[in-house]
Design a protein around this motif. Structure first.
Motif, PDB file in Angstrom:
ATOM      1  N   ASP A 165       0.776  -1.237   0.000  1.00 19.86           N
ATOM      2  CA  ASP A 165       0.000   0.000   0.000  1.00 19.86           C
ATOM      3  C   ASP A 165       0.811   1.291   0.000  1.00 19.86           C
ATOM      4  O   ASP A 165       0.228   2.371  -0.131  1.00 19.86           O
ATOM      5  CB  ASP A 165      -0.940   0.019   1.213  1.00 19.86           C
ATOM      6  CG  ASP A 165      -2.062  -0.996   1.068  1.00 19.86           C
ATOM      7  OD1 ASP A 165      -2.404  -1.351  -0.072  1.00 19.86           O
ATOM      8  OD2 ASP A 165      -2.593  -1.450   2.104  1.00 19.86           O
ATOM      9  N   VAL A 166       2.119   1.216   0.147  1.00 19.31           N
ATOM     10  CA  VAL A 166       2.934   2.440   0.123  1.00 19.31           C
ATOM     11  C   VAL A 166       3.519   2.638  -1.271  1.00 19.31           C
ATOM     12  O   VAL A 166       4.139   1.727  -1.824  1.00 19.31           O
ATOM     13  CB  VAL A 166       4.065   2.376   1.170  1.00 19.31           C
ATOM     14  CG1 VAL A 166       4.997   3.573   1.006  1.00 19.31           C
ATOM     15  CG2 VAL A 166       3.481   2.351   2.579  1.00 19.31           C
ATOM     16  N   SER A 167       3.296   3.816  -1.836  1.00 18.67           N
ATOM     17  CA  SER A 167       3.900   4.184  -3.118  1.00 18.67           C
ATOM     18  C   SER A 167       5.091   5.100  -2.843  1.00 18.67           C
ATOM     19  O   SER A 167       5.101   5.841  -1.864  1.00 18.67           O
ATOM     20  CB  SER A 167       2.886   4.907  -4.004  1.00 18.67           C
ATOM     21  OG  SER A 167       1.753   4.100  -4.246  1.00 18.67           O
ATOM     22  N   ILE A 168       6.095   5.064  -3.728  1.00 19.04           N
ATOM     23  CA  ILE A 168       7.332   5.785  -3.457  1.00 19.04           C
ATOM     24  C   ILE A 168       7.818   6.521  -4.702  1.00 19.04           C
ATOM     25  O   ILE A 168       7.639   6.058  -5.834  1.00 19.04           O
ATOM     26  CB  ILE A 168       8.417   4.812  -2.944  1.00 19.04           C
ATOM     27  CG1 ILE A 168       9.633   5.575  -2.419  1.00 19.04           C
ATOM     28  CG2 ILE A 168       8.810   3.809  -4.028  1.00 19.04           C
ATOM     29  CD1 ILE A 168      10.605   4.691  -1.658  1.00 19.04           C
ATOM     30  N   GLY A 169       8.427   7.680  -4.486  1.00 19.59           N
ATOM     31  CA  GLY A 169       9.019   8.462  -5.573  1.00 19.59           C
ATOM     32  C   GLY A 169      10.262   9.169  -5.077  1.00 19.59           C
ATOM     33  O   GLY A 169      10.469   9.315  -3.875  1.00 19.59           O
ATOM     34  N   VAL A 170      11.106   9.619  -6.009  1.00 20.59           N
ATOM     35  CA  VAL A 170      12.361  10.262  -5.632  1.00 20.59           C
ATOM     36  C   VAL A 170      12.609  11.471  -6.535  1.00 20.59           C
ATOM     37  O   VAL A 170      12.309  11.451  -7.724  1.00 20.59           O
ATOM     38  CB  VAL A 170      13.549   9.271  -5.729  1.00 20.59           C
ATOM     39  CG1 VAL A 170      13.729   8.756  -7.154  1.00 20.59           C
ATOM     40  CG2 VAL A 170      14.841   9.895  -5.228  1.00 20.59           C
ATOM     41  N   ALA A 171      13.121  12.544  -5.917  1.00 19.27           N
ATOM     42  CA  ALA A 171      13.524  13.740  -6.651  1.00 19.27           C
ATOM     43  C   ALA A 171      15.014  13.964  -6.414  1.00 19.27           C
ATOM     44  O   ALA A 171      15.533  13.670  -5.331  1.00 19.27           O
ATOM     45  CB  ALA A 171      12.720  14.958  -6.189  1.00 19.27           C
ATOM     46  N   PHE A 172      15.714  14.517  -7.414  1.00 23.78           N
ATOM     47  CA  PHE A 172      17.152  14.696  -7.270  1.00 23.78           C
ATOM     48  C   PHE A 172      17.686  15.626  -8.366  1.00 23.78           C
ATOM     49  O   PHE A 172      16.995  15.916  -9.353  1.00 23.78           O
ATOM     50  CB  PHE A 172      17.872  13.345  -7.360  1.00 23.78           C
ATOM     51  CG  PHE A 172      17.614  12.591  -8.643  1.00 23.78           C
ATOM     52  CD1 PHE A 172      18.447  12.725  -9.748  1.00 23.78           C
ATOM     53  CD2 PHE A 172      16.515  11.747  -8.758  1.00 23.78           C
ATOM     54  CE1 PHE A 172      18.197  12.046 -10.925  1.00 23.78           C
ATOM     55  CE2 PHE A 172      16.259  11.058  -9.933  1.00 23.78           C
ATOM     56  CZ  PHE A 172      17.106  11.210 -11.027  1.00 23.78           C
ATOM     57  N   LEU A 173      18.920  16.081  -8.174  1.00 24.77           N
ATOM     58  CA  LEU A 173      19.671  16.814  -9.183  1.00 24.77           C
ATOM     59  C   LEU A 173      20.734  15.885  -9.751  1.00 24.77           C
ATOM     60  O   LEU A 173      21.431  15.211  -8.999  1.00 24.77           O
ATOM     61  CB  LEU A 173      20.350  18.041  -8.579  1.00 24.77           C
ATOM     62  CG  LEU A 173      19.455  19.155  -8.042  1.00 24.77           C
ATOM     63  CD1 LEU A 173      20.298  20.192  -7.292  1.00 24.77           C
ATOM     64  CD2 LEU A 173      18.691  19.831  -9.176  1.00 24.77           C
ATOM     65  N   ASP A 174      20.872  15.872 -11.081  1.00 22.18           N
ATOM     66  CA  ASP A 174      21.922  15.049 -11.661  1.00 22.18           C
ATOM     67  C   ASP A 174      23.248  15.810 -11.665  1.00 22.18           C
ATOM     68  O   ASP A 174      23.336  16.934 -11.159  1.00 22.18           O
ATOM     69  CB  ASP A 174      21.528  14.567 -13.059  1.00 22.18           C
ATOM     70  CG  ASP A 174      21.415  15.705 -14.078  1.00 22.18           C
ATOM     71  OD1 ASP A 174      21.892  16.823 -13.806  1.00 22.18           O
ATOM     72  OD2 ASP A 174      20.853  15.452 -15.161  1.00 22.18           O
ATOM     73  N   ALA A 175      24.289  15.219 -12.238  1.00 21.81           N
ATOM     74  CA  ALA A 175      25.616  15.827 -12.223  1.00 21.81           C
ATOM     75  C   ALA A 175      25.690  17.109 -13.038  1.00 21.81           C
ATOM     76  O   ALA A 175      26.622  17.904 -12.874  1.00 21.81           O
ATOM     77  CB  ALA A 175      26.645  14.821 -12.739  1.00 21.81           C
ATOM     78  N   SER A 176      24.700  17.339 -13.912  1.00 19.17           N
ATOM     79  CA  SER A 176      24.639  18.573 -14.703  1.00 19.17           C
ATOM     80  C   SER A 176      23.732  19.618 -14.071  1.00 19.17           C
ATOM     81  O   SER A 176      23.390  20.614 -14.704  1.00 19.17           O
ATOM     82  CB  SER A 176      24.151  18.256 -16.130  1.00 19.17           C
ATOM     83  OG  SER A 176      25.038  17.373 -16.784  1.00 19.17           O
ATOM     84  N   ASN A 177      23.292  19.348 -12.825  1.00 20.80           N
ATOM     85  CA  ASN A 177      22.430  20.249 -12.064  1.00 20.80           C
ATOM     86  C   ASN A 177      21.021  20.350 -12.651  1.00 20.80           C
ATOM     87  O   ASN A 177      20.321  21.337 -12.445  1.00 20.80           O
ATOM     88  CB  ASN A 177      23.048  21.655 -11.961  1.00 20.80           C
ATOM     89  CG  ASN A 177      22.574  22.395 -10.725  1.00 20.80           C
ATOM     90  OD1 ASN A 177      22.418  21.822  -9.653  1.00 20.80           O
ATOM     91  ND2 ASN A 177      22.335  23.693 -10.863  1.00 20.80           N
ATOM     92  N   LEU A 178      20.611  19.334 -13.368  1.00 22.34           N
ATOM     93  CA  LEU A 178      19.242  19.257 -13.864  1.00 22.34           C
ATOM     94  C   LEU A 178      18.388  18.530 -12.831  1.00 22.34           C
ATOM     95  O   LEU A 178      18.820  17.527 -12.254  1.00 22.34           O
ATOM     96  CB  LEU A 178      19.193  18.511 -15.193  1.00 22.34           C
ATOM     97  CG  LEU A 178      19.922  19.151 -16.374  1.00 22.34           C
ATOM     98  CD1 LEU A 178      19.897  18.220 -17.578  1.00 22.34           C
ATOM     99  CD2 LEU A 178      19.296  20.490 -16.733  1.00 22.34           C
ATOM    100  N   ALA A 179      17.179  19.045 -12.592  1.00 25.39           N
ATOM    101  CA  ALA A 179      16.285  18.459 -11.594  1.00 25.39           C
ATOM    102  C   ALA A 179      15.382  17.406 -12.243  1.00 25.39           C
ATOM    103  O   ALA A 179      14.869  17.607 -13.344  1.00 25.39           O
ATOM    104  CB  ALA A 179      15.439  19.548 -10.943  1.00 25.39           C
TER     105      ALA A 179
END
Length: 214
Positions: A165-179
Motif C-alpha cells: 500500500d505504500v507508493s514511493i518516488g524520488v527527486a534529485f539533481l543530476d551531475a549537470s544540475n538538472l532536476a
C-alpha cells in the motif's frame, strides 16, 4: 466565334511546366518531411543525452521473507546525484504538514555497485505506525497489536502492508544540475528546480485524500 486552343507545342509546353511544378512540389514536401524527421531524431538524441544519468536512478519498496519492509535505492551511473528526496504515500498517515506523505531528505548519494537500503526512509515509515506494532524477538519482524487500526488492513505483517500500500518516488539533481523526479508510477520527468521536482511527487489530490482500509 472559334476558341483559340493553341498549338500542339503550346500544349506540350504547358503540360511539361505543370509536371515540373508537381515534381517540385513533391520534392519540397519530401524534403520537409526529411527535415522534420531529422529534427525529431536530433531532439530524441538530445533528450536521451540529457536524461542518461537520470534514467539510471530509481527507488522501490519490497518485503523480505521475514515480512520486513526495505526501501532500496540504485544509482547505476558513475556519478553522484544531489539533493535526493524520497516521498512515500502512506494512506494511513493522515496527519502533519503533508497528510498521507512521508518526506525524507537524503542529500548526496553516490553511484551504487548494487542497490542499497535507505534505512532512514525505512525508519520514517516505521514511525507512522510504531505505536500499533509489536516487535518479534530475534528479527525486525513486526506484527500488529490486537485491536490496532492497522490490523484492519488485512495484512499479516508490517512488511506486507508497506509493500502493498505504500507508493514511493524520488527527486534529485543530476551531475549537470538538472532536476528530475521519478514518480510513484516510475515515470521520469525533468524540472527547472529541485523544489518543483519534489512537489511533483505530491499531487494536490493526494494531500486531501483520506483512504480507508480495503
Amino acid at each position: 466565334m472559334s476558341v483559340a486552343w493553341g498549338t500542339v507545342p503550346d500544349w506540350i509546353a504547358g503540360v511539361s511546366t505543370f509536371g515540373a511544378l508537381c515534381a517540385a512540389a513533391g520534392a519540397a514536401k519530401a524534403a520537409y518531411k526529411q527535415l522534420t524527421y531529422l529534427r525529431s531524431d536530433e531532439q530524441r538524441r538530445v533528450n536521451a543525452d540529457r536524461q542518461q544519468q537520470a534514467n539510471q536512478v530509481c527507488v522501490w519498496i519490497t518485503a523480505d521473507a521475514f515480512g520486513v519492509p526495505h526501501v532500496y535505492f540504485n544509482n547505476a551511473s558513475n556519478l553522484p546525484v544531489y539533493g535526493v528526496t524520497v516521498r512515500c504515500r502512506v494512506p494511513w498517515h493522515q496527519i502533519g504538514e503533508l497528510p498521507g506523505i512521508v518526506h525524507t531528505e537524503l542529500g548526496t548519494l553516490g553511484p551504487t555497485e548494487k542497490p542499497i537500503a535507505l534505512y532512514k526512509v525505512e525508519q520514517d515509515l516505521l514511525k507512522t505506525a510504531k505505536d500499533q506494532l509489536i516487535k518479534e524477538e530475534a528479527v525486525d519482524h513486526y506484527r500488529f497489536k490486537e485491536g490496532s487500526e492497522l490490523a484492519n488492513w488485512q495484512c499479516d505483517t508490517w512488511g506486507q502492508l508497506v509493500e502493498r500500500d505504500v507508493s514511493i518516488g524520488v527527486a534529485f539533481l543530476d551531475a549537470s544540475n538538472l532536476a528530475w523526479s521519478r514518480h510513484m508510477d516510475g515515470t521520469l520527468t525533468d524540472h527547472r528546480k529541485l523544489g518543483q521536482a519534489q512537489e511533483a511527487l505530491l499531487p494536490i489530490a493526494l494531500r486531501r485524500t483520506s483512504i480507508s482500509p480495503t
